[in-house]
Write an enzyme that holds these catalytic residues in place. Structure first.
Site, PDB file in Angstrom:
ATOM      1  N   VAL A 258       8.243  49.413  -3.665  1.00  0.00           N
ATOM      2  CA  VAL A 258       9.159  48.415  -4.209  1.00  0.00           C
ATOM      3  C   VAL A 258       9.894  49.074  -5.362  1.00  0.00           C
ATOM      4  CG1 VAL A 258       7.870  46.367  -3.493  1.00  0.00           C
ATOM      5  CG2 VAL A 258       7.333  47.466  -5.673  1.00  0.00           C
ATOM      6  N   SER A 259      11.033  48.487  -5.741  1.00  0.00           N
ATOM      7  CA  SER A 259      11.902  49.164  -6.704  1.00  0.00           C
ATOM      8  C   SER A 259      11.475  49.005  -8.153  1.00  0.00           C
ATOM      9  CB  SER A 259      13.347  48.663  -6.545  1.00  0.00           C
ATOM     10  OG  SER A 259      13.831  48.986  -5.264  1.00  0.00           O
TER      11      SER A 259
END
Length: 200
Positions: free
Chosen positions: A12-13
Site C-alpha cells: 500500500v502507498s
C-alpha cells in the site's frame, strides 16, 4: 531453503492504508498453491523500487529462492514504466514467473507479456495524469482567488489516444473485455464503443 518458493508481494502507498483489500484474493491463491509461499509487504510509494519489503524480495530472487512472484495488481509492484519494464526483463532472464491476480496476467505467455508492458505504461500514465490534474486544479484555484480547485462536477472525460491504442492492442491479443476495462480504467460499454463505433 532447498526448493524455490512462490513470493507473494503486497503493497500500500502509505501508513494510513491497510492491506485488507488485497489479502483475501492472495490468501485464496496461496491456499490453492502447492509450492511453499513467502510473504513480502511494504507500506511505501510505488514511484520508487527502493522499498524494504521489495529489497528483501530482491535478495531472495538473487539467491535463487523464488520461482514466481504473485501480486494482487501489477501497480502494487510499481507505478513507473521504466521500473516495471526492467523488472519484467530481469524476471524473464532469470526464468521467474509473474502472476497478477486482478489483471489476469501471467508473464509466461506472449499475451501476458504484452499486457504487462501495456499495464506498466498505463500505470505511469495514470500517475503523471494525476499530477497534471492536481497542478491544473491548483493553478485554476489561484487564478480564481481560491485555495483549491478542480474539474467541474459531472464533467465528461474523453477517452485518450493512449487508452484507445491500449484497448485495440489488448483486444488483438485476445484479452476479454472485462480485463481490458480494468486495465485502462474505463467501463465495458466504453470499451465496446471504442472497438465498434469509435471513441465517445
Amino acid at each position: 531453503m532447498s526448493e524455490k518458493c512462490d513470493a507473494i508481494y503486497v503493497r500500500v502507498s502509505s501508513a494510513g492504508q491497510d492491506l485488507r483489500s488485497q489479502l483475501p484474493d492472495l490468501k485464496r491463491w496461496a491456499e490453492s498453491n502447492g509450492r511453499e509461499v513467502r510473504w513480502f509487504r511494504d507500506k511505501a510509494s510505488g514511484k520508487s523500487m527502493d522499498r524494504p519489503g521489495w529489497k528483501k524480495l530482491e535478495t531472495a530472487i538473487s539467491a535463487g529462492q523464488v520461482a514466481r512472484i504473485v501480486c494482487w495488481r501489477l501497480d502494487r509492484l510499481g507505478r513507473t514504466a521504466r521500473g516495471l519494464t526492467a523488472l519484467f526483463e530481469d524476471l524473464q532472464q532469470r526464468r521467474i514467473g509473474l502472476v497478477s491476480l486482478r489483471d489476469g496476467l501471467d508473464l509466461s505467455t506472449p499475451a501476458g507479456r504484452l499486457m504487462a508492458h501495456v499495464l506498466a505504461s498505463v500505470a505511469q500514465y495514470e500517475t503523471e495524469l494525476r499530477g497534471e490534474r492536481v497542478r491544473a486544479g491548483q493553478e485554476a484555484a489561484r487564478a480564481a482567488g481560491k485555495t483549491w480547485g478542480g474539474s467541474k462536477k459531472g464533467r465528461r472525460i474523453k477517452v485518450t489516444d493512449l487508452q484507445v491504442r491500449t484497448i485495440r492492442e489488448l483486444k488483438t491479443a485476445g484479452e476479454p473485455i472485462a480485463a481490458i476495462a480494468r486495465t485502462v480504467g474505463l467501463s465495458r460499454p466504453t470499451i465496446y464503443n471504442v472497438l465498434g463505433n469509435g471513441t465517445p
